[in-house]
Design a protein around this motif. Structure first.
Motif, PDB file in Angstrom:
ATOM      1  N   PRO A  29     -30.248  17.548 -16.098  1.00 54.53           N
ATOM      2  CA  PRO A  29     -31.228  17.798 -17.154  1.00 54.53           C
ATOM      3  C   PRO A  29     -32.210  18.892 -16.732  1.00 54.53           C
ATOM      4  N   THR A  30     -32.551  19.738 -17.664  1.00 53.59           N
ATOM      5  CA  THR A  30     -33.324  20.950 -17.339  1.00 53.59           C
ATOM      6  C   THR A  30     -34.825  20.795 -17.568  1.00 53.59           C
ATOM      7  N   TYR A  31     -35.276  19.602 -17.898  1.00 52.12           N
ATOM      8  CA  TYR A  31     -36.699  19.325 -18.143  1.00 52.12           C
ATOM      9  C   TYR A  31     -36.986  17.953 -17.574  1.00 52.12           C
ATOM     10  N   LYS A  32     -38.109  17.674 -16.916  1.00 49.31           N
ATOM     11  CA  LYS A  32     -39.247  18.549 -16.696  1.00 49.31           C
ATOM     12  C   LYS A  32     -39.436  18.646 -15.204  1.00 49.31           C
ATOM     13  N   PHE A  33     -39.646  19.869 -14.667  1.00 49.46           N
ATOM     14  CA  PHE A  33     -39.767  20.100 -13.235  1.00 49.46           C
ATOM     15  C   PHE A  33     -41.188  20.502 -12.869  1.00 49.46           C
ATOM     16  N   ASP A  34     -41.551  20.175 -11.627  1.00 53.91           N
ATOM     17  CA  ASP A  34     -42.741  20.816 -11.060  1.00 53.91           C
ATOM     18  C   ASP A  34     -42.424  22.303 -10.907  1.00 53.91           C
ATOM     19  N   ARG A  35     -43.379  23.146 -11.196  1.00 51.72           N
ATOM     20  CA  ARG A  35     -43.128  24.587 -11.119  1.00 51.72           C
ATOM     21  C   ARG A  35     -42.828  25.002  -9.690  1.00 51.72           C
ATOM     22  N   THR A  44     -43.793  15.230 -11.052  1.00 53.00           N
ATOM     23  CA  THR A  44     -44.517  14.274 -10.199  1.00 53.00           C
ATOM     24  C   THR A  44     -45.966  14.130 -10.642  1.00 53.00           C
ATOM     25  N   SER A  45     -46.315  14.697 -11.796  1.00 52.42           N
ATOM     26  CA  SER A  45     -47.687  14.569 -12.301  1.00 52.42           C
ATOM     27  C   SER A  45     -47.919  13.140 -12.771  1.00 52.42           C
ATOM     28  N   GLY A  46     -49.117  12.901 -13.211  1.00 49.42           N
ATOM     29  CA  GLY A  46     -49.460  11.565 -13.681  1.00 49.42           C
ATOM     30  C   GLY A  46     -48.619  11.124 -14.858  1.00 49.42           C
ATOM     31  N   LYS A  47     -48.188  12.068 -15.709  1.00 51.34           N
ATOM     32  CA  LYS A  47     -47.397  11.714 -16.896  1.00 51.34           C
ATOM     33  C   LYS A  47     -45.964  11.318 -16.535  1.00 51.34           C
ATOM     34  N   LYS A  48     -45.446  11.916 -15.453  1.00 52.41           N
ATOM     35  CA  LYS A  48     -44.074  11.640 -15.006  1.00 52.41           C
ATOM     36  C   LYS A  48     -43.085  11.618 -16.183  1.00 52.41           C
ATOM     37  N   ARG A  49     -42.974  12.758 -16.837  1.00 61.32           N
ATOM     38  CA  ARG A  49     -42.059  12.879 -17.969  1.00 61.32           C
ATOM     39  C   ARG A  49     -40.631  12.567 -17.534  1.00 61.32           C
TER      40      ARG A  49
END
Length: 520
Positions: free
Chosen positions: A303-309, A316-321
């Motif tokens: 899957p191509t979404y969502k990555f840390d830039r 790995t942000s708080g939202k952890k999509r």
């Protein structure tokens, strides 16, 4: 005034929206051969049998020939949500420039190109940074930007090998807003349509509604775009009237039901197939007949979404999509009209044969993958390559254009052009002088208008002059291109020719005195 990772090959064709065309062809040929055997058994004389055998075999061979296109072209497509980032310095990996067989067409769809008010206005005046990097990369390889269309953050670019330019005609672009109930262009679709050697093709780049719970809205938005976009040609007024449609972009479909832990463990272990049955687009295709007309290769890439830039790590942000295949490339072959149920059985069995397209096109997907090497965005770009096997409807340019004699800035130069086939010409058409490696139709050194008083007749040789002050002082390889205002394309190109360095260039010290092989 300025004038303006490899995946299995998936094939479809213009005879059917199914990938089983080869089986259909064999079945029809078997029917013909069966008829032949029956005819032989029923004939009462050798003469009658000979005539019937000859006629039926001729039909069989004609049928076979209709399914064998004579030319093959390679299409390279990219879709990428760039998340307002500036382009990377090197896009050669993305474009796979040295692949064999060589590419003929590049189609690049971007979403979320930086569209702040100041940036958007500046991009209207000059090419945006993404267009620049692709043009600068492809032009030295002999690719010319055919056209582009921009709607806020949505950008669609089409490039073609220079040799194909005279056979790309009737270019039109349009866009549809779906953001904020159709009043805002942050979501929607932009499209480019044109005739490629007589085959009507359309490319539609979309950015649909985000978030997990809006899969129905995404389908509604896509259906609205298909219905809302129209074109000026009578035979292809809407997107689905085109022989081939490519639909791609950040379609924003997610992976439903599965939890984050299961998603990541399936991805890390390479068991991507465990996620396919919960992909929202795959699920919606089972419910919506108009979506079933679109084909897609297997999702054999992560899957191509969502990555840390600037990393290969999922969010790995708080939202952890949750990871998802939001970025997709699909295609559709225009279905053949099915015979009426009221038709007689014999008519129904032969109508498919009698109604076959004289100029078929076969679409084979050779690759469907992502490029994990780019990290400027939280999306990874998706790449698909296709083989377009087709029978050309024509192979002669509408206009023949040629330089006359030796060209240099020391004297006025002459060119001739001849209309070889009737078309909707205009006194606003013009002929541009292009340096070999030019980037677009607007990248001319100079130009002259076609004859202003009246339009030429077919095969009439028209001569135009180019003032010496308009000719480049320095020498080099150039071509002449006839630009049709109505078709929005270059419909005639000369062979490349040499412009000699001028004496003025020597006098002004622009070149050494030993030029053109002679010591001045």
């Amino acid at each position: 005034m300025d004038p303006l990772t490899d995946s299995p090959r998936v094939r479809s064709d213009s005879m059917s929206s199914s990938a089983s065309q080869g089986s259909r062809t064999k079945m029809l040929l078997r029917q013909r051969l069966s008829q032949l055997l029956t005819c032989v058994e029923d004939m009462s004389s050798d003469d009658e049998a000979s005539e019937e055998v000859s006629r039926t075999l001729d039909e069989a061979f004609q049928l076979c020939g209709r399914f064998i296109p004579t030319d093959a072209f390679r299409l390279h497509m990219v879709t990428w949500n760039v998340a307002t980032a500036e382009p990377p310095e090197d896009v050669t990996s993305l474009l796979q420039l040295d692949v064999q067989p060589p590419t003929d067409l590049y189609v690049i769809g971007l979403q979320e190109v930086n569209a702040t008010p100041i940036r958007f206005i500046s991009d209207l005046i000059a090419e945006d940074s993404w267009s620049h990097v692709f043009m600068d990369t492809l032009a030295p390889r002999g690719f010319v930007k055919v056209t582009s269309v921009r709607m806020q953050g949505l950008l669609l670019l089409v490039f073609a090998k220079q040799i194909h330019l005279p056979f790309i005609r009737n270019i039109q672009t349009t866009y549809t807003r779906t953001g904020i109930f159709g009043y805002w262009g942050n979501k929607g679709g932009v499209s480019v349509r044109f005739s490629f050697y007589g085959h009507m093709v359309c490319f539609l780049n979309c950015h649909l509604a985000a978030h997990m719970n809006y899969s129905l809205q995404r389908v509604d938005e896509f259906e609205y775009i298909l219905e809302a976009q129209d074109f000026d040609l009578y035979d292809t007024p809407q997107i689905r009237d085109h022989k081939v449609v490519f639909w791609f972009g950040d379609l924003n479909f997610r992976i439903a039901d599965h939890g984050l832990h299961f998603l990541r463990s399936s991805i890390n272990s390479g068991r991507l197939n465990l996620l396919w049955n919960k992909d929202q687009l795959i699920m919606m295709k089972k419910k919506e007949p108009f979506l079933q007309e679109f084909e897609e290769g297997p999702l054999d890439f992560k899957p191509t979404y969502k990555f840390d830039r600037n990393s290969d790590t999922y969010d790995t942000s708080g939202k952890k999509r949750k990871p998802a295949w939001t970025d997709r490339i699909l295609w559709r072959i225009k279905p053949k009209t099915l015979p009426s149920e009221d038709d007689e059985e014999e008519k129904a069995s032969t109508s498919t044969v009698d109604g076959q397209d004289e100029f078929p096109i076969l679409v084979t997907q050779d690759k469907y993958t992502s490029d994990m090497s780019y990290g400027v965005s939280d999306h990874k770009p998706v790449i698909a390559t296709f083989s377009l096997d087709l029978r050309k409807c024509f192979d002669t340019p509408l206009v023949h254009v040629s330089p006359v004699g030796v060209w240099s800035a020391d004297q006025d130069a002459l060119l001739t052009y001849t209309i070889q086939e009737d078309f909707m010409s205009s006194t606003w058409d013009w002929i541009g002088l292009y340096k070999v490696g030019f980037k677009s139709a607007a990248d001319y050194e100079t130009f002259v208008w076609v004859r202003e008083d009246d339009l030429p007749e077919i095969n009439e040789v028209i001569q135009r002059s180019v003032e010496k002050d308009e000719i480049p002082l320095l020498g080099g390889q150039y071509v002449l291109g006839y630009y049709s205002t109505n078709m929005q394309s270059i419909i005639g190109l000369s062979a490349s020719f040499q412009i000699l360095e001028s004496k003025r260039a020597v006098m002004e010290g622009l070149v050494p005195e030993d030029i053109n092989g002679f010591n001045k």
